[in-house]
Motif scaffolding. Structure first.
Motif, PDB file in Angstrom:
ATOM      1  N   ARG A  12       0.839  -1.206   0.000  1.00  0.00           N
ATOM      2  CA  ARG A  12       0.000   0.000   0.000  1.00  0.00           C
ATOM      3  C   ARG A  12       0.870   1.251   0.000  1.00  0.00           C
ATOM      4  N   TYR A  13       1.928   1.265   0.817  1.00  0.00           N
ATOM      5  CA  TYR A  13       2.804   2.444   0.876  1.00  0.00           C
ATOM      6  C   TYR A  13       3.671   2.573  -0.368  1.00  0.00           C
ATOM      7  N   LYS A  14       4.168   1.463  -0.871  1.00  0.00           N
ATOM      8  CA  LYS A  14       5.017   1.523  -2.068  1.00  0.00           C
ATOM      9  C   LYS A  14       4.243   2.033  -3.282  1.00  0.00           C
ATOM     10  N   SER A  15       2.956   1.676  -3.360  1.00  0.00           N
ATOM     11  CA  SER A  15       2.137   2.125  -4.490  1.00  0.00           C
ATOM     12  C   SER A  15       1.416   3.440  -4.183  1.00  0.00           C
ATOM     13  N   ASP A  16       1.710   4.026  -3.025  1.00  0.00           N
ATOM     14  CA  ASP A  16       1.096   5.278  -2.577  1.00  0.00           C
ATOM     15  C   ASP A  16      -0.426   5.176  -2.535  1.00  0.00           C
ATOM     16  N   ASP A  17      -0.926   3.990  -2.164  1.00  0.00           N
ATOM     17  CA  ASP A  17      -2.365   3.754  -2.020  1.00  0.00           C
ATOM     18  C   ASP A  17      -2.714   3.983  -0.551  1.00  0.00           C
ATOM     19  N   VAL A  18      -2.673   5.268  -0.165  1.00  0.00           N
ATOM     20  CA  VAL A  18      -2.817   5.631   1.248  1.00  0.00           C
ATOM     21  C   VAL A  18      -3.845   6.764   1.406  1.00  0.00           C
ATOM     22  N   ALA A  19      -5.058   6.469   1.009  1.00  0.00           N
ATOM     23  CA  ALA A  19      -6.116   7.487   1.019  1.00  0.00           C
ATOM     24  C   ALA A  19      -6.364   8.060   2.416  1.00  0.00           C
ATOM     25  N   TRP A  20      -6.009   7.309   3.453  1.00  0.00           N
ATOM     26  CA  TRP A  20      -6.222   7.780   4.826  1.00  0.00           C
ATOM     27  C   TRP A  20      -5.214   8.841   5.237  1.00  0.00           C
ATOM     28  N   ASP A  21      -4.115   8.948   4.497  1.00  0.00           N
ATOM     29  CA  ASP A  21      -3.049   9.881   4.856  1.00  0.00           C
ATOM     30  C   ASP A  21      -3.513  11.307   4.584  1.00  0.00           C
ATOM     31  N   THR A  22      -3.593  12.111   5.628  1.00  0.00           N
ATOM     32  CA  THR A  22      -4.110  13.475   5.497  1.00  0.00           C
ATOM     33  C   THR A  22      -3.044  14.480   5.063  1.00  0.00           C
ATOM     34  N   GLY A  23      -1.785  14.044   5.038  1.00  0.00           N
ATOM     35  CA  GLY A  23      -0.702  14.930   4.604  1.00  0.00           C
ATOM     36  C   GLY A  23      -0.139  15.810   5.702  1.00  0.00           C
ATOM     37  N   SER A  24      -0.821  15.858   6.838  1.00  0.00           N
ATOM     38  CA  SER A  24      -0.344  16.630   7.986  1.00  0.00           C
ATOM     39  C   SER A  24      -1.085  16.145   9.230  1.00  0.00           C
ATOM     40  N   ILE A  25      -0.655  16.639  10.379  1.00  0.00           N
ATOM     41  CA  ILE A  25      -1.325  16.262  11.621  1.00  0.00           C
ATOM     42  C   ILE A  25      -2.776  16.744  11.576  1.00  0.00           C
ATOM     43  N   THR A  26      -3.697  15.946  12.126  1.00  0.00           N
ATOM     44  CA  THR A  26      -5.101  16.345  12.123  1.00  0.00           C
ATOM     45  C   THR A  26      -5.368  17.290  13.301  1.00  0.00           C
ATOM     46  N   PRO A  27      -6.299  18.225  13.139  1.00  0.00           N
ATOM     47  CA  PRO A  27      -6.546  19.238  14.172  1.00  0.00           C
ATOM     48  C   PRO A  27      -6.845  18.699  15.572  1.00  0.00           C
ATOM     49  N   PRO A  28      -7.671  17.647  15.739  1.00  0.00           N
ATOM     50  CA  PRO A  28      -7.933  17.210  17.121  1.00  0.00           C
ATOM     51  C   PRO A  28      -6.673  16.746  17.848  1.00  0.00           C
ATOM     52  N   ILE A  29      -5.803  16.039  17.145  1.00  0.00           N
ATOM     53  CA  ILE A  29      -4.588  15.545  17.796  1.00  0.00           C
ATOM     54  C   ILE A  29      -3.582  16.673  17.981  1.00  0.00           C
ATOM     55  N   LYS A  30      -3.507  17.571  17.039  1.00  0.00           N
ATOM     56  CA  LYS A  30      -2.623  18.736  17.190  1.00  0.00           C
ATOM     57  C   LYS A  30      -3.021  19.529  18.434  1.00  0.00           C
ATOM     58  N   GLN A  31      -4.313  19.775  18.577  1.00  0.00           N
ATOM     59  CA  GLN A  31      -4.798  20.543  19.732  1.00  0.00           C
ATOM     60  C   GLN A  31      -4.468  19.817  21.036  1.00  0.00           C
ATOM     61  N   TYR A  32      -4.587  18.510  21.040  1.00  0.00           N
ATOM     62  CA  TYR A  32      -4.262  17.738  22.237  1.00  0.00           C
ATOM     63  C   TYR A  32      -2.765  17.831  22.550  1.00  0.00           C
ATOM     64  N   ILE A  33      -1.924  17.627  21.554  1.00  0.00           N
ATOM     65  CA  ILE A  33      -0.472  17.697  21.759  1.00  0.00           C
ATOM     66  C   ILE A  33      -0.058  19.095  22.222  1.00  0.00           C
ATOM     67  N   ASP A  34      -0.704  20.122  21.676  1.00  0.00           N
ATOM     68  CA  ASP A  34      -0.353  21.497  22.038  1.00  0.00           C
ATOM     69  C   ASP A  34      -0.557  21.803  23.513  1.00  0.00           C
ATOM     70  N   GLN A  35      -1.400  21.029  24.201  1.00  0.00           N
ATOM     71  CA  GLN A  35      -1.603  21.299  25.628  1.00  0.00           C
ATOM     72  C   GLN A  35      -0.772  20.376  26.522  1.00  0.00           C
ATOM     73  N   LEU A  36       0.043  19.507  25.916  1.00  0.00           N
ATOM     74  CA  LEU A  36       0.935  18.656  26.712  1.00  0.00           C
ATOM     75  C   LEU A  36       2.116  19.490  27.207  1.00  0.00           C
ATOM     76  N   THR A  37       2.484  19.314  28.460  1.00  0.00           N
ATOM     77  CA  THR A  37       3.567  20.124  29.022  1.00  0.00           C
ATOM     78  C   THR A  37       4.833  19.331  29.326  1.00  0.00           C
ATOM     79  N   ASP A  38       4.731  18.021  29.476  1.00  0.00           N
ATOM     80  CA  ASP A  38       5.902  17.214  29.838  1.00  0.00           C
ATOM     81  C   ASP A  38       6.643  16.769  28.577  1.00  0.00           C
TER      82      ASP A  38
END
Length: 194
Positions: A12-38
């Motif tokens: 799947r990766y070799k043929s670039d058949d990765v429709a789930w790949d958003t190309g960047s971090i998704t907003p919900p997870i980015k927002q969660y990581i942004d509030q991590l302090t440790d």
């Protein structure tokens, strides 16, 4: 159903058949990581594919973040994008054979890529990889579970039944900031190891 093994994912990766790949971090997870302090927290991003969440962690000073994938190609893609990383942070292995202790595990389209028969194994393995009080956080799909996949769907009720015996359900609600094509289909969650 196809065998969703190392060869399947590598192709799947070799043929670039990765429709789930958003190309960047998704907003919900980015927002969660942004509030991590440790910044010293030991963090695992399993089944991460091209690892946008992992890259975001690495670029933001989380020196103990590690990515794991059964396919080698996406890890090579990450290494090419982040050449400063040490090889130890890129693990090419089967998640179910991995051992370690983490404070946080980020879930992003890994659970839904596994055959549904492995879901109980996933829950048990996640529990074993987390330190006492450790958290599993991220996104789970909220659409009808069928034999068609990956991705395989699921429901809030199923997730509560699966995880509640081993995890405290701190949060499990519809993500309000999903990317357009996933709007209304994602649940953001934070589960804490019991």
């Amino acid at each position: 159903m196809e065998t969703l093994d190392k060869t399947y994912w590598e192709e799947r990766y070799k043929s670039d058949d990765v429709a789930w790949d958003t190309g960047s971090i998704t907003p919900p997870i980015k927002q969660y990581i942004d509030q991590l302090t440790d910044k010293n927290a030991r963090i695992l991003v399993p089944g991460a594919g091209n690892g946008h969440e992992f890259a975001y962690l690495a670029e933001n000073g989380f020196e103990n973040a590690t990515v794991l994938d059964i396919a080698e190609t996406p890890l090579k893609n990450i290494a090419a994008r982040l050449p400063h990383l040490t090889a130890e942070r890129l693990i090419n292995a089967d998640f179910f054979e991995h051992y370690g202790t983490y404070n946080l595990i980020i879930e992003q389209t890994f659970f839904c890529a596994l055959p549904p028969a492995l879901r109980q194994n996933y829950v048990t393995k996640m529990h074993s990889l987390l330190a006492p009080g450790g958290k599993l956080a991220g996104l789970l799909f909220d659409f009808e579970l069928t034999e068609q996949g990956p991705p395989f769907g699921g429901s809030r009720e199923e997730y509560v039944n699966l995880f509640a015996p081993l995890f405290k359900i701190n949060m499990l609600h519809r993500a309000y900031n999903s990317i357009k094509r996933r709007e209304g289909k994602e649940l953001f969650f934070i589960f804490e190891k019991k």
